[in-house]
Design a protein around this motif. Structure first.
Motif, mmCIF file in Angstrom:
data_model
loop_
_atom_site.group_PDB
_atom_site.id
_atom_site.type_symbol
_atom_site.label_atom_id
_atom_site.label_comp_id
_atom_site.label_asym_id
_atom_site.label_seq_id
_atom_site.Cartn_x
_atom_site.Cartn_y
_atom_site.Cartn_z
ATOM 1 N N TYR A 134 0.822 -1.208 0.000
ATOM 2 C CA TYR A 134 0.000 0.000 0.000
ATOM 3 C C TYR A 134 0.859 1.262 0.000
ATOM 4 O O TYR A 134 0.540 2.251 -0.659
ATOM 5 C CB TYR A 134 -0.912 -0.022 1.228
ATOM 6 N N PHE A 135 1.965 1.231 0.740
ATOM 7 C CA PHE A 135 2.836 2.409 0.845
ATOM 8 C C PHE A 135 4.103 2.288 -0.003
ATOM 9 O O PHE A 135 5.045 3.057 0.172
ATOM 10 C CB PHE A 135 3.240 2.636 2.308
ATOM 11 N N MET A 136 4.138 1.355 -0.938
ATOM 12 C CA MET A 136 5.364 1.068 -1.679
ATOM 13 C C MET A 136 5.865 2.258 -2.486
ATOM 14 O O MET A 136 7.065 2.479 -2.618
ATOM 15 C CB MET A 136 5.123 -0.124 -2.610
ATOM 16 N N SER A 137 4.957 3.062 -3.029
ATOM 17 C CA SER A 137 5.373 4.168 -3.890
ATOM 18 C C SER A 137 5.128 5.534 -3.264
ATOM 19 O O SER A 137 5.232 6.557 -3.943
ATOM 20 C CB SER A 137 4.631 4.099 -5.230
ATOM 21 N N GLU A 138 4.813 5.577 -1.966
ATOM 22 C CA GLU A 138 4.510 6.845 -1.316
ATOM 23 C C GLU A 138 5.763 7.696 -1.096
ATOM 24 O O GLU A 138 6.860 7.172 -0.893
ATOM 25 C CB GLU A 138 3.841 6.601 0.035
ATOM 26 N N THR A 139 5.570 9.014 -1.139
ATOM 27 C CA THR A 139 6.648 9.935 -0.804
ATOM 28 C C THR A 139 6.871 9.915 0.699
ATOM 29 O O THR A 139 6.125 9.289 1.441
ATOM 30 C CB THR A 139 6.291 11.364 -1.252
ATOM 31 N N VAL A 140 7.890 10.613 1.162
ATOM 32 C CA VAL A 140 8.306 10.481 2.555
ATOM 33 C C VAL A 140 7.245 10.932 3.555
ATOM 34 O O VAL A 140 7.206 10.456 4.685
ATOM 35 C CB VAL A 140 9.631 11.245 2.802
ATOM 36 N N LEU A 141 6.364 11.829 3.158
ATOM 37 C CA LEU A 141 5.300 12.264 4.052
ATOM 38 C C LEU A 141 4.103 11.323 4.023
ATOM 39 O O LEU A 141 3.167 11.479 4.807
ATOM 40 C CB LEU A 141 4.829 13.678 3.691
ATOM 41 N N GLY A 142 4.149 10.324 3.132
ATOM 42 C CA GLY A 142 3.068 9.354 3.073
ATOM 43 C C GLY A 142 1.724 10.024 2.837
ATOM 44 O O GLY A 142 1.606 10.960 2.048
ATOM 45 N N GLU A 143 0.707 9.551 3.532
ATOM 46 C CA GLU A 143 -0.634 10.111 3.402
ATOM 47 C C GLU A 143 -0.905 11.195 4.438
ATOM 48 O O GLU A 143 -2.025 11.671 4.555
ATOM 49 C CB GLU A 143 -1.676 9.005 3.550
ATOM 50 N N ALA A 144 0.126 11.590 5.186
ATOM 51 C CA ALA A 144 -0.055 12.665 6.167
ATOM 52 C C ALA A 144 -0.348 13.986 5.470
ATOM 53 O O ALA A 144 -0.981 14.876 6.037
ATOM 54 C CB ALA A 144 1.192 12.798 7.040
ATOM 55 N N LYS A 145 0.116 14.126 4.238
ATOM 56 C CA LYS A 145 -0.165 15.324 3.463
ATOM 57 C C LYS A 145 -1.543 15.167 2.815
ATOM 58 O O LYS A 145 -1.729 14.366 1.900
ATOM 59 C CB LYS A 145 0.902 15.544 2.402
ATOM 60 N N LYS A 146 -2.514 15.935 3.305
ATOM 61 C CA LYS A 146 -3.899 15.789 2.883
ATOM 62 C C LYS A 146 -4.224 16.749 1.739
ATOM 63 O O LYS A 146 -3.959 17.953 1.847
ATOM 64 C CB LYS A 146 -4.844 16.070 4.059
ATOM 65 N N PRO A 147 -4.818 16.264 0.650
ATOM 66 C CA PRO A 147 -5.111 17.125 -0.506
ATOM 67 C C PRO A 147 -6.117 18.229 -0.206
ATOM 68 O O PRO A 147 -6.085 19.279 -0.844
ATOM 69 C CB PRO A 147 -5.655 16.135 -1.550
ATOM 70 N N TRP A 148 -7.012 18.019 0.755
ATOM 71 C CA TRP A 148 -8.034 19.035 1.040
ATOM 72 C C TRP A 148 -7.500 20.190 1.899
ATOM 73 O O TRP A 148 -8.196 21.159 2.137
ATOM 74 C CB TRP A 148 -9.240 18.408 1.719
ATOM 75 N N LEU A 149 -6.262 20.104 2.351
ATOM 76 C CA LEU A 149 -5.689 21.163 3.178
ATOM 77 C C LEU A 149 -4.896 22.178 2.364
ATOM 78 O O LEU A 149 -4.357 23.126 2.922
ATOM 79 C CB LEU A 149 -4.782 20.555 4.257
ATOM 80 N N GLY A 150 -4.808 21.982 1.068
ATOM 81 C CA GLY A 150 -4.047 22.896 0.228
ATOM 82 C C GLY A 150 -2.666 22.347 -0.086
ATOM 83 O O GLY A 150 -2.175 21.426 0.572
ATOM 84 N N VAL A 151 -2.044 22.931 -1.083
ATOM 85 C CA VAL A 151 -0.729 22.466 -1.527
ATOM 86 C C VAL A 151 0.280 22.501 -0.387
ATOM 87 O O VAL A 151 1.109 21.610 -0.232
ATOM 88 C CB VAL A 151 -0.225 23.324 -2.711
ATOM 89 N N ASN A 152 0.231 23.554 0.420
ATOM 90 C CA ASN A 152 1.178 23.719 1.517
ATOM 91 C C ASN A 152 0.577 23.381 2.886
ATOM 92 O O ASN A 152 1.111 23.794 3.911
ATOM 93 C CB ASN A 152 1.702 25.161 1.523
ATOM 94 N N GLN A 153 -0.575 22.665 2.863
ATOM 95 C CA GLN A 153 -1.245 22.268 4.106
ATOM 96 C C GLN A 153 -1.633 23.477 4.964
ATOM 97 O O GLN A 153 -1.693 23.400 6.192
ATOM 98 C CB GLN A 153 -0.343 21.326 4.919
ATOM 99 N N GLU A 154 -1.872 24.601 4.297
ATOM 100 C CA GLU A 154 -2.142 25.838 5.020
ATOM 101 C C GLU A 154 -3.464 25.792 5.797
ATOM 102 O O GLU A 154 -3.646 26.535 6.764
ATOM 103 C CB GLU A 154 -2.159 27.031 4.061
ATOM 104 N N ALA A 155 -4.388 24.933 5.411
ATOM 105 C CA ALA A 155 -5.673 24.854 6.100
ATOM 106 C C ALA A 155 -5.659 23.851 7.250
ATOM 107 O O ALA A 155 -6.670 23.662 7.920
ATOM 108 C CB ALA A 155 -6.781 24.468 5.111
ATOM 109 N N GLY A 156 -4.517 23.221 7.482
ATOM 110 C CA GLY A 156 -4.437 22.202 8.517
ATOM 111 C C GLY A 156 -3.873 22.723 9.824
ATOM 112 O O GLY A 156 -3.452 23.868 9.941
#
Length: 420
Positions: A380-402
């Motif tokens: 499931y995580f074989m191709s994930e970047t280092v932040l994995g799924e912690a970076k949420k798409p609904w929070l904005g590119v820079n996670q500014e809404a999180g």
């Protein structure tokens, strides 16, 4: 929250988070180019803008709210990058702890039923009361009474919906086990994973990679082996009292679980965990209390009450509260989808515990199924970047809404040396 049954006991899930200390305001820190390089060396291709980051609070009471540092992660994927990080192993272990929690609560439920005490709504009431006492107290301390009242006025409806979904998921799942077989309930429980993936795709704008779909399929294949073993050994719960009625209840419960998991993942990414868990406890106490008063009166009067029953209730409540306290960490570090497939190992742990408590035997296919499910989590995580799924798409590119809380992508960029 989605749940997976831990054979041979009824499954139940719930949703919550450890006490989170987000100091606000924080001392401003600048990120030099060397820090960006350091993060990159750890396997993360991120760029951190120079500035003065501060932790983001929820905005209630006297707490301040400011933007966190600009964080961008290049879309390029590198195989096995996330698996090499400490975060992956933390979330993997957390997932198995949650599966053990579910198995343990199911064990206590079975022990209570064996004593003649089957009161599902009343039994779960103590969990919500404990969550409310602990986490609502923390919320009031952090926000002040006025800030907490503002929270109820402004966002109480959101948490009421979340709590309602969570309570009804638990209730209908346990209710379904009264009428259908364990094997049938386990098969239908896969619907929770389908609901989570669909809601994440449509509403949360999550875009899964091919390897993530493959990982889910591998985990489901492992679960399939467990179910096949149950069928071969006849451990399917016997004859169903009302197959159709029970299956519909399980299907409804799994749907509530999937919806509540996605909603909670959304909320804990934007708010403090103690706020979210406290509100689940607050509204959950009211909802389940009314439900218990209506539907559990007859069962309550005929239930057996002694020291053993009291001990089982205490154990059930403490472990379920631990589950609710840790689940939001998995939602932040990973996702609702990973949370649900992690719980698939609960059936294996259920039999392991059952060998000691109920004298069950472990079929040779169970260890194979367990290994296959764990392998699926790696895929499931074989191709994930280092932040994995912690970076949420609904929070904005820079996670500014999180919120820069425990387990979030924003916190890990601000404090790369933090454990989570």
């Amino acid at each position: 929250m989605a749940s997976t049954s831990a054979h041979p006991f009824p499954a139940k899930s719930a949703a919550i988070a450890p006490i989170e200390v987000d100091t606000a305001p924080q001392i401003r820190r600048s990120f030099a180019a060397s820090r960006s390089d350091e993060i990159g060396d750890a396997g993360n291709a991120t760029s951190v803008a120079h500035g003065a980051p501060e932790l983001v609070a929820s905005g209630y009471g006297s707490m301040t709210t400011e933007e966190a540092p600009v964080v961008e992660e290049r879309p390029k994927r590198t195989w096995f990058r996330y698996i090499k990080t400490r975060d992956f192993w933390i979330v993997l272990v957390l997932g198995q702890i949650l599966a053990l929690c579910i198995t343990s609560t199911n064990t206590f439920s079975a022990l209570l039923a064996g004593k003649g005490t089957s009161i599902p709504a009343f039994q779960t009431l103590f969990n919500y009361i404990l969550l409310n006492l602990v986490y609502t107290s923390i919320t009031i301390y952090r926000y002040g009474l006025k800030g907490w009242m503002q929270l109820l006025y402004k966002d109480g409806w959101k948490y009421f919906i979340l709590s309602f979904l969570d309570v009804e998921g638990n209730y209908f799942f346990v209710l379904g086990y009264r009428y259908t077989t364990i094997l049938s309930a386990q098969l239908i429980n896969f619907w929770a994973i389908v609901v989570v993936v669909a809601i994440s795709l449509i509403f949360l704008k999550v875009r899964y990679h091919l390897t993530q779909y493959l990982g889910i399929l591998v985990c489901c294949a492992g679960m399939g082996i467990l179910l096949a073993s149950d069928h071969i050994t006849g451990s399917n719960g016997g004859e169903a009292a009302n197959q159709l009625k029970g299956d519909l209840f399980i299907l409804l419960g799994a749907t509530f679980y999937g919806l509540s998991n996605c909603f909670e993942e959304f909320l804990v990414s934007k708010r403090h965990m103690y706020e979210v868990v406290g509100q689940i406890g607050f509204w959950g106490t009211i909802i389940i209390g009314v439900q218990a008063a209506i539907f559990d009166r007859g069962s309550f009067q005929t239930a057996v009450w002694d020291g053993q029953v009291g001990g089982y209730l205490v154990g059930y409540t403490l472990i379920l509260s631990l589950f609710y306290s840790l689940a939001p960490l998995v939602f932040r570090l990973a996702s609702a989808a990973f949370f649900n497939i992690s719980l698939l190992t609960g059936n294996f742990w259920g039999v392991v515990i059952g060998t000691e408590v109920f004298g069950l035997s472990v079929h040779w296919m169970y260890p194979i199924a367990f290994v296959l499910i764990i392998l699926g989590l790696f895929v499931y995580f074989m191709s994930e970047t280092v932040l994995g799924e912690a970076k949420k798409p609904w929070l904005g590119v820079n996670q500014e809404a999180g919120v820069a809380g425990i387990g979030t992508a924003k916190r890990r960029v601000e404090r790369p040396d933090a454990i989570v």
